[in-house]
Design an enzyme around this catalytic site. Sequence first.
Site, PDB file in Angstrom:
ATOM      1  N   PHE A   1      -1.201   9.128 -14.341  1.00  0.00           N
ATOM      2  CA  PHE A   1      -0.456   9.853 -13.299  1.00  0.00           C
ATOM      3  C   PHE A   1       0.737  10.606 -13.862  1.00  0.00           C
ATOM      4  O   PHE A   1       1.766  10.734 -13.221  1.00  0.00           O
ATOM      5  CB  PHE A   1      -0.076   8.916 -12.142  1.00  0.00           C
ATOM      6  CG  PHE A   1      -1.228   8.753 -11.215  1.00  0.00           C
ATOM      7  CD1 PHE A   1      -2.314   7.994 -11.577  1.00  0.00           C
ATOM      8  CD2 PHE A   1      -1.275   9.434 -10.006  1.00  0.00           C
ATOM      9  CE1 PHE A   1      -3.423   7.892 -10.758  1.00  0.00           C
ATOM     10  CE2 PHE A   1      -2.381   9.331  -9.174  1.00  0.00           C
ATOM     11  CZ  PHE A   1      -3.455   8.560  -9.563  1.00  0.00           C
TER      12      PHE A   1
ATOM     13  N   CYS B   1      -4.503  10.956   1.219  1.00  0.00           N
ATOM     14  CA  CYS B   1      -3.608   9.781   1.172  1.00  0.00           C
ATOM     15  C   CYS B   1      -2.161  10.099   0.809  1.00  0.00           C
ATOM     16  O   CYS B   1      -1.255   9.831   1.587  1.00  0.00           O
ATOM     17  CB  CYS B   1      -4.160   8.753   0.196  1.00  0.00           C
ATOM     18  SG  CYS B   1      -5.649   7.983   0.803  1.00  0.00           S
TER      19      CYS B   1
ATOM     20  N   LYS C   1      -0.043  12.167   3.326  1.00  0.00           N
ATOM     21  CA  LYS C   1       0.101  11.447   4.605  1.00  0.00           C
ATOM     22  C   LYS C   1       0.955  10.185   4.431  1.00  0.00           C
ATOM     23  O   LYS C   1       1.863   9.929   5.218  1.00  0.00           O
ATOM     24  CB  LYS C   1      -1.310  11.078   5.087  1.00  0.00           C
ATOM     25  CG  LYS C   1      -1.393  10.198   6.289  1.00  0.00           C
ATOM     26  CD  LYS C   1      -2.824  10.081   6.781  1.00  0.00           C
ATOM     27  CE  LYS C   1      -3.683   9.123   5.996  1.00  0.00           C
ATOM     28  NZ  LYS C   1      -3.419   7.711   6.161  1.00  0.00           N
TER      29      LYS C   1
ATOM     30  N   LYS D   1       0.832  -1.212   0.000  1.00  0.00           N
ATOM     31  CA  LYS D   1       0.000   0.000   0.000  1.00  0.00           C
ATOM     32  C   LYS D   1       0.872   1.270   0.000  1.00  0.00           C
ATOM     33  O   LYS D   1       0.669   2.182  -0.807  1.00  0.00           O
ATOM     34  CB  LYS D   1      -0.914  -0.024   1.233  1.00  0.00           C
ATOM     35  CG  LYS D   1      -1.664   1.252   1.493  1.00  0.00           C
ATOM     36  CD  LYS D   1      -2.706   1.540   0.435  1.00  0.00           C
ATOM     37  CE  LYS D   1      -3.290   2.921   0.646  1.00  0.00           C
ATOM     38  NZ  LYS D   1      -4.413   3.229  -0.191  1.00  0.00           N
TER      39      LYS D   1
END
Length: 446
Positions: free
Chosen positions: A247, A258, A261, A202
């Site tokens: 992206f 997200c 952080k 993740k």
Amino acid sequence: MKIAVIGTGYVGLVSGVCFSEIGNHVVCVDNDPSKVEMLRNGEIPIYEPGLQELLNNNVYRGKLSFTTDIGQAVRDSELIIIAVGTPSMPNGEANLSYIEQVAIEIGTVMDGYKIVVTKSTVPVGTNYKVKQWISELTDHPFDIVSIPEFLREGTAVKDTLFPDRVVIGIDNPRVREPLIELHKSLTDHIVITDIRSSEMIKYASNAFLATKISFINEIANICEKVGADVTKVAEGMGYDKRIGNTFLQAGIGYGGSCFPKDTEALIQIAGNVDYEFKLLKSVVEVNKDQRFNVIHKLEDALGTLNGRRIGVWGLAFKPNTDDVRDAPAIDIINTLIQKGALVQAYDPIAIDNFRLVLNAPEIEWSKSAMEAAGGCDAICLLTEWSEFAEINLTDLASIMKQPVMIDGRNVYGPKEIESSPFVYYSVGRPNLNTIDDDKHVTVVLH
Ligand code: UDX
């Protein structure tokens, strides 16, 4: 499967609704009674396309309910999903106190075997802390599982029902089959791994995407100096399958709940094991600077900003959400005010949230894009809401004091700009007032 989802924030609510949609019985738990009451009345505390309809349908067919009673929810469920927040602490590290609290509550109330899944983004090793917190309070058997969530705001329902992949981190083979069964209707790409790798996937994914954005933003900054066009550069790079075309949109940097952080947290995770993540530190630094290019361009166009009236289009950190967490607009508007400017701000849905973060007498809140631009010395486009692309630039110029636009998201094409009276600054594209796009040669008009 009977599932309890603890935490009805973005991840919890969307996951809960979507798991009910694919046939499970889901109870969503939150310790905020007013939020639970809202959800029971069919009101959704976030703006997320498609969520309302799915929520209504699944409540109606008895698959989805809401409660503050964590004890009952845990006892009634086979699988418990922890989806509470992990906000950043001042040093960037993730604050695990909400996770710990939930683990303690689960350990206190469980009355038989449970699978405890962590969906919140947590530092490597956290699931083993969850295991310890629970096992200190119960003798009942349970397994811990890490299933990170990759949904994006604005497309969260689609991302959850049609994910690119599902990552499942386990430390006991007995949970493998039930978890594959739970997710197999969503995707063929189910990655089963150990828990620590799953937790790392993740952070690594978000850090890599953030790196792509900072990379293309730096390329854009160089393009501005050498007279190249970053949109063409990104297109040319993106056809290479090893790079991919997503992206790579240059702009004013990433915001949201997200990337800022999680990049800071991964730097901390590395630092805690004596590894300096130099690349990611630069990614963060580039991102922090990128938003201020809007101010530099404004000063380039207008000179001093003192006493200037500046229109701001877009306050959310990206379109199709009312989320303003870490939105570039916060720093940009703050700086405008510090420099003595008056701001006329507009966003289709994020104004209420934005006012909670930043409110000042220097900001006027507008009801439409045109109202925000009226009488302005310049307009700054900060979020690429589709309605901005449809605005007639000649009409827009006619209501402004002077036609100056800083387009932080490269919304307008060369043809629209060429035929408009705007002095137009975008990101990483040559001054479009001076470009003939078909031949792609510079023709200096002013
Ligand atoms: C992100 C991840 O994409 C998702 O997988 C994870 O679960 C949560 O974090 P989200 O924050 O909802 O999702 O938004 P995303 O669409 O990824 O955009 C993040 C930020 O990057 C936005 O501020 C957006 O404007 C910016 N961005 C994105 C760019 O500047 N350029 C791009 O090419 C893409």
